[in-house]
Design an enzyme around this catalytic site. Structure first.
Site, PDB file in Angstrom:
ATOM      1  CG  PHE A 147      -5.357  45.116  83.632  1.00  0.00           C
ATOM      2  CD1 PHE A 147      -6.152  45.272  82.968  1.00  0.00           C
ATOM      3  CD2 PHE A 147      -4.831  46.055  84.554  1.00  0.00           C
ATOM      4  CE1 PHE A 147      -5.316  46.935  82.698  1.00  0.00           C
ATOM      5  CE2 PHE A 147      -4.900  47.243  84.537  1.00  0.00           C
ATOM      6  CZ  PHE A 147      -5.714  47.890  83.306  1.00  0.00           C
TER       7      PHE A 147
ATOM      8  CE1 TYR B 261      -9.087  26.348  88.435  1.00  0.00           C
ATOM      9  CE2 TYR B 261      -6.932  25.909  89.266  1.00  0.00           C
ATOM     10  CZ  TYR B 261      -8.237  26.856  89.406  1.00  0.00           C
ATOM     11  OH  TYR B 261      -8.448  28.050  89.913  1.00  0.00           O
TER      12      TYR B 261
ATOM     13  CB  SER C 135      -6.079  37.078  89.805  1.00  0.00           C
ATOM     14  OG  SER C 135      -7.260  35.381  88.917  1.00  0.00           O
TER      15      SER C 135
END
Length: 345
Positions: free
Chosen positions: A215, A63, A209
């Site tokens: 979303f 990351y 996620s």
């Protein structure tokens, strides 16, 4: 507000690690979802998380690369180290824009030493192989992790995006504490084989996620104008040609959330939580408001009927597009070579 909700603790797996029932994914603070966010703001968010009882922090050496581990190291200065459980990962490297997965013993050790230095800690609570090197027997990778545990540099080990066969082989070398995998209302590949395998072996599941890469929190509009450098531009189910169909999923989940008196994100996250007492999702965020909202999901309760209804909204035949831009099911469908084939260099 987060401070008004007591974040429960849980045993993560059967090897003695205790964490908060919900973790904090730190990736987007530094990379993948646009440019790095302002460091002082991210340190403040990490502090808020810890003081709110969310003490399970998830990062990786890839990351940034590296800057997310450095950020966490800075955030934990001043006595916070003993209050948190740090999970980091090794195994993914990028060269000339191409991803390489590495699991050789020298690489594993070098990555661990580098992460300890960047995090500025004496040990890593949970150390994962971020992806599985299909050229190296998993027994070799985990054999080196076992040595790091014996030396006190790592307390617990895990794998990310591994199939059931790999999990069994790894666990036979050294007990695994957790498997990290994508798991959300619309990403349920792991339910058929991986979840039952983990439960048989006493291994926890850490869904990354859990909000479908934003979303189920921001909705389809988020993906219409993503910034340059946001990796979600490449995710098939988030591209324009698939969003039209997938936005119907969001609308149906939103309708149920309104009836429940919670947000869409809270409903989707509550569904993940209620998949089992051995499940610890790690939603990521860069905004305090969203962090508070995510913690609020812990107080949302769903009946078996509501769970089933939610699942029907995002069933495999309803969702349009693969879950990942470059991975698909390649990793979880691939085994490593047998140990007998390995020749140490």
């Amino acid at each position: 507000m987060a401070g008004e909700i007591k974040v429960p603790r849980m045993k993560l797996g059967s090897q003695g690690l205790e964490v908060s029932k919900q973790g904090l994914g730190c990736m987007s603070m530094s990379s993948h979802y646009g440019p790095p966010k302002p460091e002082p703001d991210m340190i403040e968010l990490i502090h808020r998380a810890v003081y709110s009882g969310v003490t399970f922090l998830d990062t990786s050496d890839v990351y940034g690369p590296h800057i997310n581990e450095l950020l966490i190291g800075k955030a934990l200065k001043g006595g916070l180290r003993e209050k948190v459980q740090i999970a980091t990962k090794f195994g993914i490297s990028w060269t000339d824009g191409k991803m390489t997965v590495r699991g050789g013993p020298e690489y594993v050790r070098a990555c661990c030493e580098a992460s300890l230095k960047r995090l500025d800690v004496d040990y890593i609570d949970l150390y994962y192989a971020h992806r599985i090197d299909t050229q190296v027997p998993i027994e070799v990778t985990v054999g080196e992790l076992k040595k790091l545990v014996e030396e006190g540099k790592v307390k617990h080990i895990g794998l990310s995006e591994a199939n059931a066969s790999t999990i069994r082989r790894a666990h036979a070398i050294h007990p695994l504490t957790a498997i990290q995998a994508e798991w959300s209302l619309w990403s349920r590949d792991l339910e058929e084989e991986i979840v039952p395998t983990c439960r048989e072996l006493g291994i926890a599941i850490v869904p990354y996620s859990p909000l479908g890469r934003g979303f189920f929190s921001a909705g389809p509009k988020l993906f219409e104008n993503l910034s340059e450098g946001d990796s979600r531009k490449n995710f098939p189910r988030l591209k324009a040609e698939n969003l039209d169909q997938n936005k119907q999923i969001f609308e149906r989940v939103s309708e149920m959330a309104a009836k429940k008196g919670c947000t869409t994100a809270q409903l989707a996250l509550a569904w993940v939580h209620q998949r089992g007492d051995d499940v610890c999702p790690i939603p990521g965020t860069t905004k305090l408001e969203n962090f508070n909202q995510n913690v609020g999901a812990l107080s949302v309760k769903l009946s078996p009927e509501e769970m089933t209804e939610l699942e029907s909204y995002a069933s495999f035949d309803v969702v349009k597009g693969d879950r990942h831009s470059y991975m698909g099911n390649t990793w979880i469908n691939s085994d490593t070579p047998p140990l007998s084939s390995w020749k140490a260099e």
